[in-house]
Design a protein around this motif. Sequence first.
Motif, PDB file in Angstrom:
ATOM      1  N   PHE A 125       0.841  -1.206   0.000  1.00  0.00           N
ATOM      2  CA  PHE A 125       0.000   0.000   0.000  1.00  0.00           C
ATOM      3  C   PHE A 125       0.875   1.255   0.000  1.00  0.00           C
ATOM      4  CE2 PHE A 125      -2.217   3.505   1.901  1.00  0.00           C
ATOM      5  CZ  PHE A 125      -3.527   3.411   1.464  1.00  0.00           C
ATOM      6  N   PHE A 126       1.812   1.300   0.942  1.00  0.00           N
ATOM      7  CA  PHE A 126       2.624   2.509   1.065  1.00  0.00           C
ATOM      8  C   PHE A 126       3.725   2.589   0.008  1.00  0.00           C
ATOM      9  CE2 PHE A 126       0.658   2.435   5.300  1.00  0.00           C
ATOM     10  CZ  PHE A 126       0.134   3.722   5.289  1.00  0.00           C
ATOM     11  N   VAL A 127       4.186   1.446  -0.494  1.00  0.00           N
ATOM     12  CA  VAL A 127       5.134   1.476  -1.612  1.00  0.00           C
ATOM     13  C   VAL A 127       4.476   2.125  -2.824  1.00  0.00           C
ATOM     14  CG1 VAL A 127       6.346   0.032  -3.297  1.00  0.00           C
ATOM     15  CG2 VAL A 127       6.580  -0.450  -0.855  1.00  0.00           C
ATOM     16  N   ILE A 128       3.230   1.769  -3.086  1.00  0.00           N
ATOM     17  CA  ILE A 128       2.508   2.386  -4.209  1.00  0.00           C
ATOM     18  C   ILE A 128       2.236   3.855  -3.920  1.00  0.00           C
ATOM     19  CG2 ILE A 128       0.372   2.403  -5.536  1.00  0.00           C
ATOM     20  CD1 ILE A 128       0.213  -0.636  -5.089  1.00  0.00           C
ATOM     21  N   GLN A 129       1.734   4.138  -2.738  1.00  0.00           N
ATOM     22  CA  GLN A 129       1.401   5.526  -2.390  1.00  0.00           C
ATOM     23  C   GLN A 129       2.622   6.434  -2.551  1.00  0.00           C
ATOM     24  OE1 GLN A 129       0.982   6.989   1.782  1.00  0.00           O
ATOM     25  NE2 GLN A 129      -1.192   7.100   1.274  1.00  0.00           N
ATOM     26  N   GLU A 130       3.746   5.994  -2.026  1.00  0.00           N
ATOM     27  CA  GLU A 130       4.969   6.791  -2.084  1.00  0.00           C
ATOM     28  C   GLU A 130       5.546   6.829  -3.505  1.00  0.00           C
ATOM     29  OE1 GLU A 130       7.943   9.121  -0.057  1.00  0.00           O
ATOM     30  OE2 GLU A 130       6.025   8.323   0.646  1.00  0.00           O
ATOM     31  N   GLY A 131       5.266   5.781  -4.278  1.00  0.00           N
ATOM     32  CA  GLY A 131       5.858   5.692  -5.605  1.00  0.00           C
ATOM     33  C   GLY A 131       5.090   6.382  -6.708  1.00  0.00           C
ATOM     34  N   LEU A 132       3.856   6.779  -6.451  1.00  0.00           N
ATOM     35  CA  LEU A 132       3.031   7.344  -7.522  1.00  0.00           C
ATOM     36  C   LEU A 132       3.608   8.616  -8.125  1.00  0.00           C
ATOM     37  CD1 LEU A 132      -0.670   6.805  -6.400  1.00  0.00           C
ATOM     38  CD2 LEU A 132       0.572   5.722  -8.288  1.00  0.00           C
ATOM     39  N   SER A 133       4.315   9.397  -7.323  1.00  0.00           N
ATOM     40  CA  SER A 133       4.914  10.623  -7.867  1.00  0.00           C
ATOM     41  C   SER A 133       6.048  10.303  -8.827  1.00  0.00           C
ATOM     42  CB  SER A 133       5.439  11.496  -6.724  1.00  0.00           C
ATOM     43  OG  SER A 133       6.454  10.827  -5.997  1.00  0.00           O
ATOM     44  N   ARG A 134       6.565   9.082  -8.782  1.00  0.00           N
ATOM     45  CA  ARG A 134       7.655   8.663  -9.663  1.00  0.00           C
ATOM     46  C   ARG A 134       7.136   7.894 -10.880  1.00  0.00           C
ATOM     47  NH1 ARG A 134       8.716   8.602  -4.380  1.00  0.00           N
ATOM     48  NH2 ARG A 134      10.785   9.201  -3.621  1.00  0.00           N
ATOM     49  N   LEU A 135       5.940   7.303 -10.751  1.00  0.00           N
ATOM     50  CA  LEU A 135       5.394   6.457 -11.814  1.00  0.00           C
ATOM     51  C   LEU A 135       4.844   7.315 -12.940  1.00  0.00           C
ATOM     52  CD1 LEU A 135       4.793   3.511 -12.617  1.00  0.00           C
ATOM     53  CD2 LEU A 135       2.553   3.782 -11.521  1.00  0.00           C
ATOM     54  N   ARG A 136       5.391   7.118 -14.114  1.00  0.00           N
ATOM     55  CA  ARG A 136       4.988   7.934 -15.258  1.00  0.00           C
ATOM     56  C   ARG A 136       3.606   7.530 -15.770  1.00  0.00           C
ATOM     57  NH1 ARG A 136      10.837   8.543 -15.942  1.00  0.00           N
ATOM     58  NH2 ARG A 136      11.186   6.322 -16.343  1.00  0.00           N
ATOM     59  N   ASP A 137       2.910   8.474 -16.383  1.00  0.00           N
ATOM     60  CA  ASP A 137       1.623   8.182 -17.011  1.00  0.00           C
ATOM     61  C   ASP A 137       1.802   7.054 -18.025  1.00  0.00           C
ATOM     62  OD1 ASP A 137       0.670  10.256 -15.507  1.00  0.00           O
ATOM     63  OD2 ASP A 137       0.267  11.599 -17.188  1.00  0.00           O
TER      64      ASP A 137
END
Length: 257
Positions: A125-137
């Motif tokens: 959950f938190f890996v995704i939450q924290e990673g969304l700013s890095r994940l490109r469209d």
Amino acid sequence: MGALSGKTALVTGGGRGIGRAISERLGRDGARVGVHYASDETAAKETVTAIEAAGGEAFTVRAELGVPGDAEALWAAFDAQADGLDILVNNAGINKALDGTLRPFEAITRGDIEHLFAVNATAPFFVIQEGLSRLRDGGRIINVSTGLTRSAAKSDLIAYAMSKGPIDILTSSLARELGPRGITVNAVAPGAVDTDMNATWLRGEGNAEARTATGARSPLGRVADPTDIGDLVGFLASNDSRWVTGQWIDATGGATL
């Protein structure tokens, strides 16, 4: 050029078993792969070496999951070696109690449950939450669930199956949430796979009968190899899967039929 050339991937628990098969498949397809590990640095480095030997690019990322600050530590280690992300595979997981054993339902403690949920549900959950700013469209999130969330688990795997249930909910909910960004979110649900995690009952001396019985649960008549799962993740990471999102994909070889 591979299907994933120019892409950057992160595979949690990427150094062993299913995670290694996923890492190597993404590397063969052209992605630069971050191979995450918690404690087995040797295995992670061996996976990086294998990817590089096949002509790919990879690097290790160390962070313990299931503890406070785990996501922040993981992404800090990732950011030191990569700029942005295209594919996130939440593969890391555990199926045993705190003492490293499989215990029956009546022997599972509160500490065991909390540990299983911390690693298998809270950390992703938190890996995704924290990673969304890095994940490109247009990116991909692929979560590794289990076939046991759609079938009855044996006594010693009930707690494990429970801890994977939240992954299925997270997958479908985030698929709706992230769709406007072109990001797909899917869950792959393996059955029994011939990995180190399952070695004691699939490979141990005198366990041929158990292996045969396990393989017989699939209409295909065998136990899964890690590459069976890695290749499915490779498809979901590629553009070929662009119209597939929010799905729980049965990767048990039909054992849940």
